[in-house]
Design a protein around this motif. Structure first.
Motif, PDB file in Angstrom:
ATOM      1  N   ALA A 140      35.008  42.555  34.169  1.00 50.86           N
ATOM      2  CA  ALA A 140      35.178  43.525  33.089  1.00 50.86           C
ATOM      3  C   ALA A 140      36.024  44.705  33.549  1.00 50.86           C
ATOM      4  O   ALA A 140      35.911  45.154  34.690  1.00 50.86           O
ATOM      5  CB  ALA A 140      33.807  44.017  32.625  1.00 50.86           C
ATOM      6  N   PRO A 141      36.894  45.241  32.668  1.00 53.07           N
ATOM      7  CA  PRO A 141      37.718  46.396  33.036  1.00 53.07           C
ATOM      8  C   PRO A 141      36.893  47.593  33.515  1.00 53.07           C
ATOM      9  O   PRO A 141      37.302  48.308  34.424  1.00 53.07           O
ATOM     10  CB  PRO A 141      38.463  46.717  31.738  1.00 53.07           C
ATOM     11  CG  PRO A 141      38.524  45.419  31.009  1.00 53.07           C
ATOM     12  CD  PRO A 141      37.231  44.722  31.326  1.00 53.07           C
ATOM     13  N   LEU A 142      35.722  47.798  32.902  1.00 50.48           N
ATOM     14  CA  LEU A 142      34.882  48.924  33.311  1.00 50.48           C
ATOM     15  C   LEU A 142      34.402  48.758  34.743  1.00 50.48           C
ATOM     16  O   LEU A 142      34.402  49.712  35.532  1.00 50.48           O
ATOM     17  CB  LEU A 142      33.686  49.059  32.366  1.00 50.48           C
ATOM     18  CG  LEU A 142      32.732  50.228  32.658  1.00 50.48           C
ATOM     19  CD1 LEU A 142      33.478  51.558  32.581  1.00 50.48           C
ATOM     20  CD2 LEU A 142      31.555  50.214  31.682  1.00 50.48           C
ATOM     21  N   SER A 143      34.006  47.546  35.094  1.00 52.18           N
ATOM     22  CA  SER A 143      33.571  47.258  36.461  1.00 52.18           C
ATOM     23  C   SER A 143      34.723  47.448  37.442  1.00 52.18           C
ATOM     24  O   SER A 143      34.552  47.994  38.528  1.00 52.18           O
ATOM     25  CB  SER A 143      33.032  45.826  36.538  1.00 52.18           C
ATOM     26  OG  SER A 143      32.712  45.479  37.864  1.00 52.18           O
ATOM     27  N   PHE A 144      35.910  47.003  37.045  1.00 46.68           N
ATOM     28  CA  PHE A 144      37.106  47.148  37.874  1.00 46.68           C
ATOM     29  C   PHE A 144      37.422  48.621  38.095  1.00 46.68           C
ATOM     30  O   PHE A 144      37.727  49.059  39.211  1.00 46.68           O
ATOM     31  CB  PHE A 144      38.271  46.439  37.178  1.00 46.68           C
ATOM     32  CG  PHE A 144      39.504  46.285  38.021  1.00 46.68           C
ATOM     33  CD1 PHE A 144      39.497  45.485  39.148  1.00 46.68           C
ATOM     34  CD2 PHE A 144      40.679  46.931  37.666  1.00 46.68           C
ATOM     35  CE1 PHE A 144      40.650  45.323  39.921  1.00 46.68           C
ATOM     36  CE2 PHE A 144      41.834  46.780  38.429  1.00 46.68           C
ATOM     37  CZ  PHE A 144      41.814  45.970  39.550  1.00 46.68           C
ATOM     38  N   ALA A 145      37.320  49.413  37.009  1.00 48.76           N
ATOM     39  CA  ALA A 145      37.607  50.847  37.104  1.00 48.76           C
ATOM     40  C   ALA A 145      36.574  51.564  37.972  1.00 48.76           C
ATOM     41  O   ALA A 145      36.909  52.468  38.747  1.00 48.76           O
ATOM     42  CB  ALA A 145      37.635  51.467  35.709  1.00 48.76           C
ATOM     43  N   LEU A 146      35.306  51.165  37.863  1.00 43.83           N
ATOM     44  CA  LEU A 146      34.260  51.772  38.684  1.00 43.83           C
ATOM     45  C   LEU A 146      34.502  51.489  40.156  1.00 43.83           C
ATOM     46  O   LEU A 146      34.358  52.362  41.009  1.00 43.83           O
ATOM     47  CB  LEU A 146      32.886  51.245  38.261  1.00 43.83           C
ATOM     48  CG  LEU A 146      31.686  51.744  39.070  1.00 43.83           C
ATOM     49  CD1 LEU A 146      31.588  53.270  38.998  1.00 43.83           C
ATOM     50  CD2 LEU A 146      30.394  51.098  38.586  1.00 43.83           C
ATOM     51  N   GLN A 147      34.888  50.239  40.449  1.00 46.31           N
ATOM     52  CA  GLN A 147      35.215  49.874  41.831  1.00 46.31           C
ATOM     53  C   GLN A 147      36.358  50.738  42.329  1.00 46.31           C
ATOM     54  O   GLN A 147      36.364  51.202  43.467  1.00 46.31           O
ATOM     55  CB  GLN A 147      35.603  48.397  41.888  1.00 46.31           C
ATOM     56  CG  GLN A 147      35.946  47.891  43.281  1.00 46.31           C
ATOM     57  CD  GLN A 147      34.766  47.246  43.963  1.00 46.31           C
ATOM     58  OE1 GLN A 147      33.643  47.321  43.470  1.00 46.31           O
ATOM     59  NE2 GLN A 147      35.011  46.604  45.082  1.00 46.31           N
TER      60      GLN A 147
END
Length: 261
Positions: A140-147
């Protein structure tokens, strides 16, 4: 020792051009051990050297078509927010000496030990077999951004460009090939590092620009050597080589810091 330091500066560029990371792994110890700078100043200088060298490497990778721009932008924005948060709102308030788990430790020890632990963690992620690309593409983009934000936070704390974390993240979460991850990471590293350095200068960090530009120019020369070698190296060779390289350096720095306890 200074001569070895300038040789190390060339290796920073070679590492960035070949692996898309590792330059800051070399640059922080380089400034600390060969040029006798305190770790806090070394992290700031490291951001500038690695940032400029990475920008040159990114331009070369763009010309060669080894860039995945959308993944780079998605990673770069939250990553920089992490850098800014740490450099402006945390680092200036860490005391030079503190009590940690009943040990009296210095800010220098905390930064360098954290640096070594991050290196060891990143090396293990690169030495593990790559996840299935079909699963990776569903990240998910949100997970990618959090990473990306977490990588930026680590980058800000240890003064590293973060390539040794960004490349694995782009490979594992973004589903990029190693060579595309290397090229894309150079753009993210350049943005993170140079803006992080600008943040340091904004709070009146003293900078010896003549010395810094000399080291930077040598590192930029190394980029071209690394890029040349990268064209003749397969992805299957690059990934484990990167992991072993980081593992060895991280183990050495961690062991050296333990002797100070």
């Amino acid at each position: 020792m200074e001569l070895l330091g300038y040789i190390g500066a060339a290796l920073i560029g070679v590492s960035l051009g070949l692996l898309g990371g590792g330059g800051s792994i070399l640059s922080v110890p380089l400034f600390v051990y060969f040029f006798a700078l305190p770790p806090t100043q070394a992290t700031s200088y490291s951001l500038f050297v690695v940032g400029v060298a990475s920008a040159v490497g990114f331009a070369k990778a763009w010309k060669a078509g080894n860039i995945h721009l959308s993944s780079g932008v998605l990673f770069a924005i939250p990553s920089f927010l992490g850098v800014l948060f740490i450099r402006r709102f945390l680092m200036p308030y860490i005391p030079e000496n503190m009590n940690l788990l009943s040990w009296n430790v210095s800010k220098e020890f905390l930064v360098m030990t954290s640096f070594a632990l991050v290196m060891l963690t990143a090396s293990l992620s690169m030495l593990r077999p790559r996840k299935n690309t079909a699963l990776v593409e569903k990240t998910a983009p949100l997970s990618f951004a959090l990473q990306a934000f977490l990588v930026g936070s680590v980058t800000g704390f240890v003064g590293a460009g973060g390539g040794f974390l960004i490349v694995p993240a782009l490979v594992v979460l973004g589903g990029l090939t190693m060579k595309h991850a290397v090229g894309t990471s150079l753009g993210v590293i350049a943005v993170n590092s140079l803006l992080g350095f600008a943040s340091d200068v904004a709070v009146n960090t003293a900078v010896d620009f003549s010395f810094l530009l000399l080291v930077t120019s040598i590192a930029v020369g190394g980029i071209f050597v690394g890029s040349y070698l990268g064209k003749r190296t397969s992805e299957a060779q690059l990934k484990p080589a990167f992991g072993v390289f980081v593992l060895i350096l991280g183990t050495g720095i961690f062991a050296q810091q333990l002797t100070k306890l």
